[in-house]
Enzyme design. Structure first.
Site, short mmCIF file in Angstrom:
data_model
loop_
_atom_site.label_atom_id
_atom_site.label_comp_id
_atom_site.label_asym_id
_atom_site.label_seq_id
_atom_site.Cartn_x
_atom_site.Cartn_y
_atom_site.Cartn_z
N LYS A 1 -0.70 15.13 -4.34
CA LYS A 1 -0.60 13.80 -5.18
C LYS A 1 -1.68 13.17 -5.27
O LYS A 1 -2.17 12.49 -6.91
CB LYS A 1 0.22 12.92 -4.72
N LEU B 1 7.50 3.31 -0.02
CA LEU B 1 7.00 1.50 -0.08
C LEU B 1 4.86 2.01 -0.62
O LEU B 1 4.52 3.34 -1.05
CB LEU B 1 6.45 1.98 1.57
N THR C 1 2.74 7.31 -1.65
CA THR C 1 1.92 7.27 -2.34
C THR C 1 0.24 7.26 -1.81
O THR C 1 0.26 5.79 -1.41
CB THR C 1 0.95 7.14 -3.61
#
Length: 352
Positions: free
Chosen positions: A224, A106, A139
């Protein structure tokens, strides 16, 4: 304020965020799955978020032989997956009711919270749950990852598994972009229990070529944003050096040879060069179309800056990088690849 002062007195290097850890005893059945790659072990896979990345990841799961249930706000893409044999559901809740494992991909933290805990969300049906494993590849910030993981771990399962009472949650954002998603060569950075990671590995390797276990809940999200922070600052440094060198009379091709045979060598110089005409097959060779959009880089830098602020860590380069990419987006270049910072920010050219 008092908490921050205490951390300062103890020393920032000694402070570590509290990590959510679901009881390992609940996950003992994972070990029996670790060496197997039988798609039937996972039952039906729910996949929510069929955008540029998610659609390609879901497609690779279908190619690997998995049975999918999908949901997205785009009805056209749901129809496309329905034509491929996937079960198209009209809400995340319906996906949870018909799936044994759920993967989400998403755009933002708010979308993740809505899909998991909002109206008709994955967890809105109450206890117990059918899915035994949730994987979020979005993320987002580590705080949201840990919150959602806690919500999942507080649930119980409809079908108990040898004393395993609660579902597992992994945060597993990816690196590699749309091309890697299409080719099945993504790298997954995974946070959560190691047992859950081991169990999920066949899924990761059906969508990517690498998966790296990063530790407890939220650590995948942390990895990340740190990776993208380093990538952004590297691109800014390389772009700035190219502009300075060219302004002083050195060709970009010559500087590239120097960088790539010297200590300045990095991914932004030898693999993703931002100067048009220097390297084929990269966004700078096609007017910065495709690749990793500047608006996504700005979003990730915002996540990094917010996370640093939350723990009281000074990150001046993060703040400056966020400011530059936000300005790039505000000037109408949000859809251009982030390497376009060379042209649209440093070179002063404003072609669309």
């Amino acid at each position: 304020m008092a908490t921050f002062k205490l951390r300062s007195l103890l020393g920032l290097h000694k402070w570590r965020p509290k990590l959510l850890v679901c009881s390992a005893s609940h996950f003992s059945p994972f070990r029996s799955y670790s060496s197997l790659n039988d798609t039937s072990l996972f039952g039906r896979i729910g996949f929510i978020g069929l955008g540029n990345m998610g659609s390609r990841m879901a497609d690779n799961l279908i190619k690997a032989g998995y049975n999918l249930a999908v949901h997205d706000v785009n009805h056209n893409v749901m129809k496309m997956f329905s034509d491929k044999g996937a079960l198209a559901e009209d809400s995340p809740l319906k996906v949870a009711e018909t799936s044994d494992v759920v993967i989400t991909m998403l755009p933002s933290s708010n979308h993740v919270l809505d899909v998991y805990t909002g109206q008709n969300g994955l967890l809105s049906g109450g206890n117990p749950l059918r899915p035994w494993l949730f994987i979020d590849s979005s993320t987002i910030d580590p705080h949201t990852s840990r919150k959602v993981s806690a919500d999942v771990c507080n649930c119980s399962l409809i079908h108990k598994r040898d004393g395993w009472k609660t579902p597992a949650m992994l945060d597993a954002p990816v690196s590699g972009g749309v091309l890697a998603a299409e080719n099945g060569t993504l790298t997954f950075m995974v946070g959560g229990t190691e047992e859950a990671y081991t169990a999920a590995k066949p899924l990761f390797l059906s969508m990517g070529k690498n998966s790296i276990y990063c530790g407890g809940s939220g650590n995948g999200a942390t990895a990340k944003i740190c990776n993208n922070l380093a990538m952004a600052i590297s691109m800014l440094g390389v772009s700035e050096a190219f502009v300075l060198g060219q302004s002083l009379g050195i060709a970009a091709s010559t500087l590239t040879k120097i960088f790539n045979s010297s200590s300045a060598r990095c991914w932004s110089s030898d693999t993703y060069n931002p100067v048009p005409g220097v390297m084929d097959g990269v966004p700078s060779s096609r007017n910065y179309i495709g690749g990793f959009a500047s608006k996504l880089m700005a979003k990730d830098l915002n996540l990094a800056a917010a996370s640093a602020k939350e723990i009281g860590l000074k990150c001046p380069l993060t703040s400056q990088a966020e400011k530059i990419f936000t300005e790039l987006c505000n000037n109408g270049h949000e859809a251009k690849d982030f390497s376009g910072v060379f042209r649209y920010y440093y070179s002063g050219k404003d072609e669309q």
